[in-house]
Scaffold this active site. Structure first.
Site, PDB file in Angstrom:
ATOM      1  N   LEU A  93      -4.198  -5.282  -4.933  1.00  0.00           N
ATOM      2  CA  LEU A  93      -2.777  -4.162  -5.281  1.00  0.00           C
ATOM      3  C   LEU A  93      -1.652  -5.077  -3.854  1.00  0.00           C
ATOM      4  CD1 LEU A  93      -2.240  -1.350  -5.819  1.00  0.00           C
ATOM      5  CD2 LEU A  93      -2.554  -1.063  -3.582  1.00  0.00           C
ATOM      6  N   ASP A  94      -0.527  -4.894  -5.236  1.00  0.00           N
ATOM      7  CA  ASP A  94       0.773  -5.148  -4.483  1.00  0.00           C
ATOM      8  C   ASP A  94       0.895  -6.615  -3.789  1.00  0.00           C
ATOM      9  OD1 ASP A  94       2.047  -2.881  -4.688  1.00  0.00           O
ATOM     10  OD2 ASP A  94       0.752  -1.925  -3.129  1.00  0.00           O
ATOM     11  N   ALA A  95       0.493  -7.357  -5.092  1.00  0.00           N
ATOM     12  CA  ALA A  95      -0.040  -8.741  -3.981  1.00  0.00           C
ATOM     13  C   ALA A  95      -0.286  -9.997  -5.528  1.00  0.00           C
ATOM     14  CB  ALA A  95      -1.475  -9.184  -3.648  1.00  0.00           C
ATOM     15  N   GLY A 122       1.012  -1.141   0.002  1.00  0.00           N
ATOM     16  CA  GLY A 122      -0.041  -0.141  -0.088  1.00  0.00           C
ATOM     17  C   GLY A 122       0.923   1.518   0.345  1.00  0.00           C
TER      18      GLY A 122
END
Lengths: 283, 283, 283, 283
Positions: free
Chosen positions: C226-228, C200
């Protein structure tokens, strides 16, 4: 005004107390202090950052006062720098562009607080990069016969532009004592090995030949003995049997540029001191 | 039964296909394959782990078959190992205990799948540690005059216990060709520097003197030339001007024990191959 | 002609033998083979580089033959690439220039073998850098209201220029499934933390707040969460109590650019495979 | 006599000068000084090592003098330690032995200058290791029903042996506030992940699931919130798709023992200070 004080002197009891007391008495607020004693050599090193409310006009007064009351009694060598003084950095290159790009992009984004009066090269290959960043580029070819003359021109350029320090960003010529003597501990080189391993030419080939599992890069101040000056920064990366010399070179490029820029940054921020062919790095 | 095959031979087209086809045809299931070609030397390396359902009795048959149909036509040097064969590892030490403790604690917890027939030392200092782990300890002092005799006793002990390989866990004596010739690429040493930097005696002192910013440790197979054998594993750690030689030594201890144990583990798992004084590590 | 084959399929005995036998029989010389079995998932992965003497005209024939005789029987998903195919890489940026400079200088020196049809940004700040490298620059501002429209224009540009993959070089906008669905595992992002820590916004601030001693950067394929997405590359550097958030950001810049470029290079060289939201990296 | 002074207080101008002047005036020679200002929090930290020629009898006088003239006016929290004071360190373990072995071998060789009054475990597995090093071993099983009673016995043992600090060397029980309140910032834990990533149980499994390319270990002071206390030391190592969870665990063991021992060493040498759930490490 933020002031950086670099001091070294024979070690004795009471230095820290004397220096900090002096600064405090003159209205300075010490925001950063780092010190080091080389017990073997009996030498004391200190770096202080202090905030003064005074005008720039009072700087000269502080200088004289400090020299008389502190520096002389303790036999100090010392330097004082003020925020806002941007050092002038000349860059010498040959044909490889990775270190040059890295320095210039940091310069361009304001990360590296220097002025760059010019880029100098013994080849013409990187002229266009100087152009990309609107910087003067001097092409000074060097042959055995023209070496002396080229050095004279280099010295003239360095003097004319009041250069403070020089960065050899993969400059493939030996810098001789004619230049070094004028810029003692002010020429920063990047060597593409983990010094003292693989000093000299073709270090990646030598590393490959030896079968090492880690390669490195070393940034150091240039002294007369090749690749033997005070080390500022080093870093390494792993390699394996599956890497060719070409892979070593490619991996090394990333090391070289990061290590050189780190060393330059330390120099610019007055975080390096040199003694006995070694550095004290107050990082 | 899990079988590990190590192969090297002159490179040519079709080797992988021939080997994997042969194994597949004999009911083997390849669970791991790693290969490497040294383009310069023209040498092909391969490591395969395969599961066979067959009995141990069939091993000899496989061996002969592989030798005749594959190994000979391709001029291979090859070795085959079976799960369950625990190699016999002798440990030579002097006075430092950190590497010894690290090896023995891994052995004790089952992490290191070896047998340890004995620990041998030219000093008596570490006898109690052998006692802690219930292992035989031989004290064989070495002087210039007794060197030959000591080697003879060492060779006798190694033969008597059918030792497969030797670990020099900070053994401060030079191992000569009398031993090396019997254990080619089977003696693992730990040198307390980032080789080839600081080969020889007192590397931490030399590193301190040179003012390096990173120190290292190197594990290698012992050859006749001191500290110049094929490198198995290396690692490094950062140091600064604030560290003394004593600090280097303390930081180095952690490196030495980890790097040596890593190299020993690679050897035990048959993940190392040696060629041209370099290693191929199929990790 | 050098050919790279990427394969994954349900694991079973005999795949390696079948593939290598097939290539050998068609006159291919395998110069590099790496394979991996995900035992848990029961999936087999392989990457092969082979040299064929044949003409490009024969490629289509090989393709059909391989599909019929090997790929279909083993239920493979596979891709074949030929040397000389330079992928088209679009770069999305916002205001930070360090990753952009790093990519462009590698591109400019030939280290990164791609074509760059354009640079796109939601800000105008970096237009001049595109100019430095003579590359088209599209300024597509994004607000909540114009997001949909901007995406449509992005998709149009990507299609028009036949872009193969996208690099988000510190692009500070969320890329939605409209784009992701068209470029599955073909959008490479750099996140300025050691994921999954500090996903995040403002990861350096969060890292500072937590008092970590190491910070990192992560390059990954973009997925809807997100960001995964699947991680391609990560690296870290040490920090201490003496570093401010600003220092974290400065140190992080070096990490970000190196890690992103490394991930892009792996992608360009077809060394990444994605499965179960993880990557297999045949480096 | 070598004296270590740890100080923190609200930041203001003149602290360094006041402290160093005071020590100098009392005949102390400052051999090491490190300071740090947390600008955000407005807190000043300092660690000094000074050599005094005076007798131990004068210590109490120095203490009172310093408290009255320096510490109180500047609202300092401060601690003073003398060389020769070996802290008493209790070790809590469960079933894993690698951290225990590492601590005990350092203790045994004199590298770790502590006394170890006892080893305590909720299991009996590691009793023999305590025996190897001739140390008392208490087996205190913990179940949900006996937790309170076990804690009471633990507190009694800790009090009886005048324990200074506790090391949780892979102790798989939650330590509650009953213990923590008695040992604030005096319980050192090792968590087998790169915190804050993968806090809680089974971090290696979680790291494997996420497909990270780097794993880590974190040593921290224990606070009531699980795995959220002030971080003392962290380190990482690379992993790849080819590593199984079992490989993660094996690689992690080396990290865990090195990181834990490093944190313990920092604590023993009084190089850690805690503030706002973060540490200042004067390494």
């Amino acid at each position: 005004m933020r002031t950086t004080l670099l001091i070294h002197c024979p070690d004795q009891s009471g230095i820290i107390s004397a220096v900090t007391g002096h600064i405090h008495a003159r209205g300075g607020n010490i925001v950063y202090l780092d010190q080091h004693v080389d017990m073997q050599a009996g030498v004391f090193f200190m770096r202080l950052e202090s905030d003064f409310e005074g005008e720039h006009s009072s700087v000269q007064a502080f200088r004289e006062d400090f020299e008389n009351r502190i520096a002389r009694p303790y036999a100090m060598e010392w330097h004082m720098f003020h925020s806002g003084q941007k050092p002038k950095m000349a860059i010498f290159v040959s044909r490889y562009n990775h270190c040059l790009y890295d320095l210039l992009s940091r310069y361009h984004s304001g990360e590296l607080e220097v002025e760059i009066p010019f880029i100098l090269s013994n080849h013409n290959d990187l002229r266009s990069i100087a152009g990309q960043f609107d910087l003067p580029f001097y092409h000074l070819p060097v042959t055995k016969d023209t070496k002396q003359e080229a050095e004279s021109r280099q010295l003239a350029l360095l003097a004319e532009h009041q250069v403070d320090f020089i960065v050899l960003a993969r400059y493939m010529q030996i810098v001789t004592s004619r230049i070094i003597d004028v810029f003692p501990n002010k020429i920063i080189n990047i060597h593409h090995s983990f010094l003292p391993a693989f000093a000299g030419a073709k270090p990646y080939h030598a590393a490959f030949e030896r079968g090492v599992k880690i390669i490195g890069a070393t940034s150091h101040y240039v002294t007369e003995e090749l690749d033997a000056g005070p080390i500022i920064a080093q870093d390494v990366t792993t390699v394996s049997h599956s890497h060719t010399v070409k892979d070593f070179i490619a991996k090394g490029r990333d090391l070289e540029k990061i290590v050189l820029s780190r060393a330059v940054q330390l120099h610019v921020k007055r975080k390096t001191m040199v003694y006995n062919n070694k550095t004290v790095i107050f990082a």
